[in-house]
Design a protein around this motif. Sequence first.
Motif, short mmCIF file in Angstrom:
data_model
loop_
_atom_site.label_atom_id
_atom_site.label_comp_id
_atom_site.label_asym_id
_atom_site.label_seq_id
_atom_site.Cartn_x
_atom_site.Cartn_y
_atom_site.Cartn_z
N ILE A 253 0.82 -1.20 0.00
CA ILE A 253 0.00 0.00 0.00
C ILE A 253 0.86 1.26 0.00
O ILE A 253 0.45 2.30 -0.53
CB ILE A 253 -0.96 -0.01 1.21
CG1 ILE A 253 -1.98 1.13 1.11
CG2 ILE A 253 -0.20 0.10 2.52
CD1 ILE A 253 -2.91 1.02 -0.07
N THR A 254 2.07 1.18 0.54
CA THR A 254 2.97 2.34 0.57
C THR A 254 3.45 2.73 -0.83
O THR A 254 3.97 3.83 -1.01
CB THR A 254 4.18 2.03 1.47
OG1 THR A 254 4.73 0.76 1.10
CG2 THR A 254 3.76 1.98 2.93
N GLU A 255 3.30 1.83 -1.80
CA GLU A 255 3.70 2.13 -3.18
C GLU A 255 2.50 2.42 -4.07
O GLU A 255 2.65 2.58 -5.29
CB GLU A 255 4.49 0.95 -3.76
CG GLU A 255 5.78 0.65 -3.00
CD GLU A 255 6.50 -0.57 -3.54
OE1 GLU A 255 6.18 -0.98 -4.69
OE2 GLU A 255 7.38 -1.13 -2.84
N LEU A 256 1.32 2.50 -3.48
CA LEU A 256 0.09 2.71 -4.25
C LEU A 256 -0.58 4.04 -3.92
O LEU A 256 -1.79 4.18 -4.06
CB LEU A 256 -0.89 1.56 -4.00
CG LEU A 256 -0.57 0.23 -4.67
CD1 LEU A 256 -1.49 -0.86 -4.13
CD2 LEU A 256 -0.73 0.34 -6.19
N ASP A 257 0.20 5.00 -3.47
CA ASP A 257 -0.40 6.26 -3.04
C ASP A 257 -1.13 6.98 -4.18
O ASP A 257 -2.17 7.61 -3.97
CB ASP A 257 0.65 7.19 -2.42
CG ASP A 257 1.80 7.48 -3.38
OD1 ASP A 257 2.22 6.55 -4.10
OD2 ASP A 257 2.27 8.64 -3.39
N THR A 258 -0.61 6.87 -5.40
CA THR A 258 -1.26 7.55 -6.52
C THR A 258 -2.52 6.82 -6.99
O THR A 258 -3.33 7.38 -7.72
CB THR A 258 -0.29 7.71 -7.71
OG1 THR A 258 0.21 6.43 -8.08
CG2 THR A 258 0.87 8.61 -7.32
N THR A 259 -2.65 5.56 -6.60
CA THR A 259 -3.90 4.83 -6.85
C THR A 259 -4.88 5.07 -5.70
O THR A 259 -6.07 5.24 -5.92
CB THR A 259 -3.63 3.32 -6.99
OG1 THR A 259 -2.71 3.11 -8.06
CG2 THR A 259 -4.92 2.57 -7.27
N LEU A 260 -4.35 5.09 -4.51
CA LEU A 260 -5.18 5.30 -3.32
C LEU A 260 -5.86 6.66 -3.32
O LEU A 260 -7.05 6.77 -3.02
CB LEU A 260 -4.31 5.14 -2.07
CG LEU A 260 -4.96 5.36 -0.71
CD1 LEU A 260 -6.09 4.37 -0.47
CD2 LEU A 260 -3.90 5.26 0.40
N VAL A 261 -5.12 7.68 -3.69
CA VAL A 261 -5.65 9.05 -3.68
C VAL A 261 -5.51 9.64 -5.08
O VAL A 261 -4.40 9.82 -5.57
CB VAL A 261 -4.92 9.93 -2.65
CG1 VAL A 261 -5.38 11.38 -2.76
CG2 VAL A 261 -5.15 9.41 -1.24
N ARG A 262 -6.64 9.92 -5.71
CA ARG A 262 -6.67 10.49 -7.06
C ARG A 262 -7.58 11.71 -7.05
O ARG A 262 -8.73 11.64 -6.59
CB ARG A 262 -7.19 9.46 -8.08
CG ARG A 262 -6.42 8.18 -8.09
CD ARG A 262 -6.97 7.16 -9.08
NE ARG A 262 -8.43 7.03 -9.02
CZ ARG A 262 -9.07 6.38 -8.07
NH1 ARG A 262 -8.40 5.80 -7.08
NH2 ARG A 262 -10.39 6.29 -8.08
N SER A 263 -7.10 12.80 -7.53
CA SER A 263 -7.89 14.02 -7.58
C SER A 263 -9.18 13.77 -8.36
O SER A 263 -9.15 13.39 -9.53
CB SER A 263 -7.09 15.14 -8.25
OG SER A 263 -7.81 16.34 -8.28
N ARG B 128 1.37 13.14 -3.18
CA ARG B 128 0.02 13.05 -3.73
C ARG B 128 -1.02 13.22 -2.61
O ARG B 128 -1.97 13.97 -2.75
CB ARG B 128 -0.18 11.72 -4.44
CG ARG B 128 -1.63 11.39 -4.81
CD ARG B 128 -2.21 12.37 -5.83
NE ARG B 128 -1.58 12.23 -7.11
CZ ARG B 128 -1.93 11.32 -8.03
NH1 ARG B 128 -2.92 10.48 -7.78
NH2 ARG B 128 -1.31 11.27 -9.19
N VAL B 129 -0.83 12.48 -1.53
CA VAL B 129 -1.78 12.58 -0.42
C VAL B 129 -1.76 13.98 0.17
O VAL B 129 -2.81 14.57 0.47
CB VAL B 129 -1.46 11.53 0.66
CG1 VAL B 129 -2.37 11.70 1.87
CG2 VAL B 129 -1.60 10.12 0.09
#
Length: 648
Positions: free
Chosen positions: A473-483, A524-525
């Motif tokens: 999950i630490t490498e999926l920040d741009t998937t986790l949070v998308r504008s 991103r977050v």
Amino acid sequence: MADSGDSELGDFEDVGSSADAGSSSNDERGEDATAGGATRGRGPGAGNGEVEIESDDAGAEGQDGFARYAMDAAAGPTAAGIGTLSVAQGLRVSEDGEETCIKAFVTAGNREDVRLGTYLLVPYPDGETLFSRIAALEYEQEFHTDDATELTARRRLQGTQSFTEADYKFVAELDPTAVLFEDNEARSASDGGDGADGAGELKRRMVDRVPKPGAPVRQATDAEQIKTGLAIPDEGVFLGHLSVGGEKVRTAAEPPTVDYRLKDDYADGDPLVFRHTLVAGGTGSGKTHAAKNVLRQYLGRTYEMDDGRDAKAAVVMFDPQDEYAQMHDDNPAFDGDWGRRLDREGIDHGGHDDTVALVPKEVGTSYPGEGHRAEQVEFTIPFSIVDEYDMPWLVAGAALNDNQYPALLTLLNRFFRNHSAGTYEQFLSFLDDLALKEELDESGRVHEATYDAVKRRVRGIPSGVFDQDAKPITELDTTLVRSGGLTVIPTYHLSSARAKEMFVLAVSALLVDDKLSNDPNSARVDETPLVLGMDEAHNFLADAENVQARKVVQKFTEAAKQGRKERLGLFLITQDPQDVADPVFKQVNTRLVLNLGDEDAIRSVNIPPSLAGKVPYMEKGQMVVYSPDNSEPVEVTGLPVCVTRHGD
């Protein structure tokens, strides 16, 4: 009424109609039977059933002036009302609300139609208007009880004599909310004109004056007056339509309903989404339906960041029943007429294409994902997150006391000093080292009994949560949070309540830390406005005595306090609001309360008693909205259809 039958209260008779002539007392007839007066000026809403009043030259404030005013008001444009103000028991406004006494005599033809909570208007002679609601209804004796009462009672029991309205007065007690007035200077300034033509801007202030005896009382049917009286914003996030007793408030406008919205701009402070929302409701109350409709409004909304950028909000939703990923899909029951209606009211609807189901991977479980068409991406929690995001409480399998928790910290610090990216299995092997146990005991840092207790608890957590064959999950920040995107994290497929708790708290704490940190791991977050939704919030944010629970509550309390500054809004959903930790609950500004049958739950949401009493009787979709920084407390009915797919 002015809307010719479109009102929720039906068609009222005129105040001065014959139905009132034979039923009023001498006192009431004295208020209604005077004559005279002229009109001038324009009160708020004149031309829509409002009173137009002109004071007399010299004696307007004298007794004759009052008499002429009362008769003129009753016979004029406001005749379509429910009655007139009574002075039989006094007419008083006070700084102490309990001493305020404003009562209205209700004419006989209107008595069957008035209801508690109905919004009313009472004009002042100078064009201002008192906005109020019905707080109580009662019959009062018109005649004193005498020997004939026994005979009358017997006849009614036998069915030979019917109830006679003329024998009683029907009185409504009013709870004054605000005084409405027109501000010509404000309207002129906003329009760039001189304010000479047209009406001024309608505003409200606290009730600071008493209305006149005999003034006509009518139901509020003008949307602008109702919204101003209740301080409801004209624009913002749509929650539902204003209602009373489960019936939508009707106006003479098109659409006839009054939309209720939450402030969502910076004109009067920060948007309320960043001051947090609680949705509370029992099973079958429609809380998931309501939550979906509200969350759909946030998708695509734009907020200003501290650096001056405008960014669309992202929504991350923890989903225990696999319902929110359906927001990707259109509601198949939604027809074109509903869509056009919602478009006219500025309500977002339809499936949200940018929806991703971010699926936790646990050994021995699988996620069917058959109820929606959203993209699915698996993830795992790396054990290194415990060190990277300072989450030692994540590996405490059961309650640790104040001696054991520091021992856990000592062991974790020692482990990660030599294993910066160590796994959970490596940590278990580390704890099996007898030499380490002896060393720490002899140095006095960790007693051997405490060491063994910590080891048992660490082994007690679900073994298949950490370090699985999926993207960390630490490498999926741009998937986790998308504008502008919706990320749903389903947990219903996981093996145990403890496994669900670990996934939810790990991911939510990661988001909170990056939002609050001065040196975030994910830009991103940090740079994206975020709505963090948590269904069954009572399972994760409960007030407990063990040290790890206190650490979690402390983290989310801090998140709630700093949410406005960091553009982080908590959206908590629960059927047990009394179990949500008090430090977190106190930071929630907006509460949507649907049907709750438990008295402790109702008391915990801390809404006004006049509305709390309605909560157990609310039908599906009905709610009380208590948002002190947005409006007066009100009853609202949500949309009968979900704006996205919902259910089978």
